[in-house]
Design a protein around this motif. Structure first.
Motif, short mmCIF file in Angstrom:
data_model
loop_
_atom_site.label_atom_id
_atom_site.label_comp_id
_atom_site.label_asym_id
_atom_site.label_seq_id
_atom_site.Cartn_x
_atom_site.Cartn_y
_atom_site.Cartn_z
N UNK A 2 1.66 28.47 -9.79
CA UNK A 2 1.81 27.88 -8.43
C UNK A 2 2.36 28.87 -7.45
N UNK A 3 1.75 28.91 -6.46
CA UNK A 3 2.22 29.68 -5.39
C UNK A 3 2.95 28.68 -4.09
N UNK A 4 3.96 29.18 -3.67
CA UNK A 4 4.60 28.46 -2.56
C UNK A 4 5.36 29.30 -1.59
N UNK A 5 5.53 28.88 -0.41
CA UNK A 5 6.42 29.62 0.69
C UNK A 5 7.75 28.84 0.91
N UNK A 6 7.92 27.73 0.15
CA UNK A 6 9.23 27.01 0.44
C UNK A 6 10.09 26.97 -0.74
N UNK A 7 11.36 27.51 -0.08
CA UNK A 7 12.60 27.70 -0.93
C UNK A 7 12.90 26.51 -1.70
N UNK A 8 12.80 25.47 -1.07
CA UNK A 8 13.27 24.07 -1.61
C UNK A 8 12.27 23.59 -2.85
N UNK A 9 10.99 24.14 -2.92
CA UNK A 9 10.36 23.68 -3.93
C UNK A 9 10.54 24.79 -5.11
N UNK A 10 10.90 25.84 -4.84
CA UNK A 10 11.28 26.92 -5.85
C UNK A 10 12.70 26.50 -6.55
N UNK A 11 13.60 26.25 -5.60
CA UNK A 11 14.81 25.67 -6.34
C UNK A 11 14.77 24.13 -7.27
N UNK A 61 5.67 36.41 1.45
CA UNK A 61 6.29 35.21 1.40
C UNK A 61 5.88 34.27 0.47
N UNK A 62 5.00 34.50 -0.38
CA UNK A 62 4.53 33.41 -1.36
C UNK A 62 5.20 34.01 -2.69
N UNK A 63 6.08 32.83 -3.03
CA UNK A 63 6.80 33.16 -4.49
C UNK A 63 5.81 32.26 -5.50
N UNK A 64 5.86 32.77 -7.00
CA UNK A 64 4.96 32.03 -8.01
C UNK A 64 5.90 31.39 -8.66
#
Length: 531
Positions: free
Chosen positions: A275-284, A300-303
């Motif tokens: 999953x890739x996301x730009x949102x820190x809240x989703x990562x946390x 800016x995309x985290x996995x």
């Protein structure tokens, strides 16, 4: 006595002659030894040879600057190397050059010794920079200089100082553009890795939050960070991710999409397994569930790994609203995914093979609208679906002010013109429009692309075998999904294998008071979410 003089003087002269003859060779051998060490990239304190080595490596670049100077009134030569644009010149002028050239002259220099002790004095008393490292291998300092650090050479000293003078070029922290929310944080990642790790550290204050850094890329080296919560994440999962990252062998990684393709379980599958996301809240939130995040410098995309298909249909807003609205929104997304995948194929199968399954009045109405259409249902659907896909792609590539307008206006004009020309039926325009709208409800862009690809496959199955073809397609799809895994986690969980506890956050999102345990599929160390 005379005999002693006769024998001793010739012996003395012969020894002197041999000494004079061998001494130049010894000095040459020492010089050759010193040069051979520089060929291996080892700095021995000779400033001239050290600068020659660096200039051969990166001196041809116009943005790499070399600066020679004297340290105070000592007569000791020094030099710095930095890259224009990446290094902070103000920091170099004020805290390196001024300190060593001017401030050093005002100190009592009687106790300053050349060598390692002199290096220690320079480091502890005159370099007022927070990040100071020492290296001896010149090949180690070149990548750091090319990233913005400054290298300080001191003649006669065995080490080279690497000074943290990086001047980062970054944009302001903005709202993510690919994952818009009505309610939620207006905070997204940037292209700077340090900023992204700082955001996670700031908004997920936890002493167990761990960052492990790697360097990836054989030619263009970039920093990559694996983030996880140490007392929650499964150690085997973390080690598996690290092993896969260390096996990456590629010249350059411009974006995390490269990392995703190189570490996924099945590269032949159409489904995204990361999953890739730009949102820190989703990562946390994912880290709190025992998952692992991967961040790469320059994007800016985290996995997030591991991932299940149900996660791709979930939105952070499901948790920010109360459980009843959140559940309703999630169920609508599952329904929209079903429509986006199967409605065109069901239309083709009913029209071409099983019209008797359609209610009589509706069948008569559809037959009336198809009167005069020269193409079979499959070709009719392909014409409209391909036209919609081209409009969608054109809207993405056009400038933002005209992209959305072009997509909407183009769709209306083409649809109306196709109906008036008798190429397609009005009912087909309605089916394609509903399918396109439903595909826009998928929160993850990569999941939406997957459904769009499979939609065409389902249409061909329906054109060949009718409704049986659609059922056959669903069976093939289910078999593939059941086999598919993401870092050892079944892709269809918690449906298959069944887990009652994980169904609390599957298609229905139960109240937060009932979600007391973390998902079983991630095999967390600490399964209790609260307390």
């Amino acid at each position: 006595m005379q005999a002693f003089i006769i024998f001793f003087i010739p012996y003395l002269f012969s020894r002197l002659f041999n000494y004079i003859r061998e001494r130049p060779h010894q000095s040459v051998s020492k010089k050759e030894s010193k040069s051979s060490r520089y060929l291996a990239g080892v700095f021995t304190g000779d400033l001239k040879l050290g600068m020659e080595f660096i200039k051969k490596k990166i001196g041809h670049n116009s943005d790499v600057h070399f600066r020679d100077f004297n340290i105070g009134n000592t007569g000791i030569r020094a030099a710095i190397i930095f890259v224009e644009g990446l290094s902070d010149k103000d920091l170099i002028d004020k805290y390196i050059m001024k300190s060593l050239m001017i401030d050093f002259s005002n100190k009592n220099q009687s106790t300053f010794l050349k060598g390692a002790g002199f290096n220690k004095i320079i480091k502890n008393q005159f370099l007022s920079i927070s990040e100071v490292n020492e290296v001896q291998n010149l090949n180690d300092l070149i990548p750091k200089v090319l990233k913005g650090s400054t290298a300080l050479f001191i003649d006669g000293s065995p080490d080279v100082f690497i000074l943290g003078t990086v001047k980062g070029k970054t944009r302001n922290i903005e709202e993510p553009t690919t994952e818009a929310l009505v309610r939620g944080p207006r905070l997204g990642f940037t292209e700077m890795l340090n900023d992204n790790t700082a955001i996670l550290r700031q908004h997920g204050e936890n002493e167990s939050l761990t960052f492990t850094k790697f360097q990836v890329g054989s030619r263009g080296k970039k920093d990559l960070v694996v983030a996880y919560i140490q007392d929650i994440a499964d150690p085997d999962l973390v080690q598996e991710i690290k092993d896969r990252i260390q096996k990456i062998d590629i010249d350059y990684l411009p974006e995390t999409g490269y990392v995703e393709q190189l570490i996924e379980d099945n590269y032949l599958s159409v489904f995204p397994q990361v999953q890739n996301t730009e949102r820190p809240d989703r990562v946390i939130s994912s880290l709190m569930e025992g998952r692992v995040a991967i961040l790469l410098d320059g994007t800016p995309f985290a996995l997030i790994v591991p991932v299940t298909f149900s996660m791709l249909l979930q939105s952070p807003e499901d948790y920010y609203e109360r459980w009843i609205p959140g559940t309703l929104s999630r169920l609508l997304r599952f329904l929209a995914a079903f429509i986006a995948l199967l409605v065109p194929s069901l239309y083709i199968s009913f029209i071409s093979f099983q019209p008797g399954l359609i209610p009589t009045k509706l069948a008569i109405s559809i037959a009336g609208t198809r009167d005069g259409v020269p193409f079979p249902a499959l070709l009719e659907a392909l014409i409209m679906e391909i036209a919609i896909e081209i409009l969608r792609e054109a809207g993405l590539r056009l400038p933002k002010p005209i992209g959305p307008a072009m997509g909407i206006v183009g769709g209306l004009i083409i649809g109306e013109a196709a109906v008036n020309a008798g190429i397609v039926s009005p009912i087909m325009v309605i089916v394609v429009a509903i399918t396109a709208i439903c595909s826009f409800t998928i929160p993850q862009y990569s999941a939406g692309i997957t459904l769009r690809i499979l939609r065409f496959v389902a249409m061909f199955f329906a054109a060949l075998f009718g409704l049986y073809g659609v059922i056959l397609f669903i069976l093939f799809l289910c078999c593939h999904l059941v086999i598919l895994k993401s870092f050892g986690v079944p892709y269809t969980s918690p449906a298959v294998p069944y887990s009652l506890n994980d169904w609390k956050d599957f298609m229905v999102r139960v109240p937060l008071k009932m979600m007391k345990r973390r998902p079983k599929l991630t095999k967390t160390k600490n399964s209790i979410r609260k307390g």
